[in-house]
Design an enzyme around this catalytic site. Structure first.
Site, PDB file in Angstrom:
ATOM      1  CD  GLN A  52      50.641 -17.680 -26.413  1.00  0.00           C
ATOM      2  OE1 GLN A  52      51.285 -16.797 -25.871  1.00  0.00           O
ATOM      3  NE2 GLN A  52      50.415 -17.724 -27.713  1.00  0.00           N
ATOM      4  CB  CYS A  53      51.084 -21.734 -19.289  1.00  0.00           C
ATOM      5  SG  CYS A  53      51.845 -22.422 -17.815  1.00  0.00           S
ATOM      6  CB  ALA A  54      53.831 -26.430 -19.526  1.00  0.00           C
TER       7      ALA A  54
END
Length: 173
Positions: A52-54
């Site tokens: 769930q990271c950029a």
């Protein structure tokens, strides 16, 4: 002659300083265990990941890198970590997400701490011996076939970048 002896001693000491704990076992996301030493004699790119990271889209590049060089011996090891509070809740959720979204079939560990007092022994040794501490998700460290650190890359370095592929190609010659 004294200079040569001193130089050889310094080189020997430097080599000893790069003793990584490559035999430390990780839980595999597929069950069982795995360790970097399972691929002794091969280069291994170790990457702390998060779903769930950029930077999560780098999974595609990591899989492309693995697909491009795996037949020549490269291993890409994804190490999901919630140290930066951006990982899914369970290994099963991570595995499903990575397979469905990115077609991941590279080796993956279960959720693992990569920094701080609960860091996995490999990451403790990377910090101690090479000064490598992931500053964010998708930090990368390239471990050479002899078990020493070859290069470190930050989150912004894309997996298929020349910076990474040139290092890998040098190791695979």
């Amino acid at each position: 002659m004294k200079f040569l002896v001193a130089l050889m001693g310094a080189l020997s000491a430097a080599g000893a300083a790069l003793a990584l704990d490559v035999s430390a076992k990780f839980d595999s996301i597929d069950g069982g265990t795995l360790a970097v030493s399972d691929w002794a004699g091969q280069p291994v790119l170790v990457v702390n990941t998060a779903s769930q990271c950029a930077f999560t889209k780098q999974y595609r590049g990591l899989q492309d890198l693995y697909d491009t060089y795996r037949d020549q011996g490269l291993v890409v090891l994804a190490v999901p970590s919630n140290d930066f509070k951006q990982e899914l809740r369970s290994n099963a959720d991570i595995k499903e997400f990575c397979e469905l979204q990115y077609g991941i079939d590279m080796p993956m560990t279960g959720i693992t701490s990569v920094k701080g007092p609960s860091a996995h022994p490999l990451f403790v040794s990377l910090r101690k011996e090479a000064g490598f501490v992931p500053r964010w998700n998708f930090s990368k460290v390239l471990i050479g076939p002899n078990g020493t650190v070859v290069a470190q890359f930050g989150s912004n370095t894309k997996p298929m970048s020349d910076a990474i592929t040139s290092q890998i190609e040098d190791l695979l010659k």
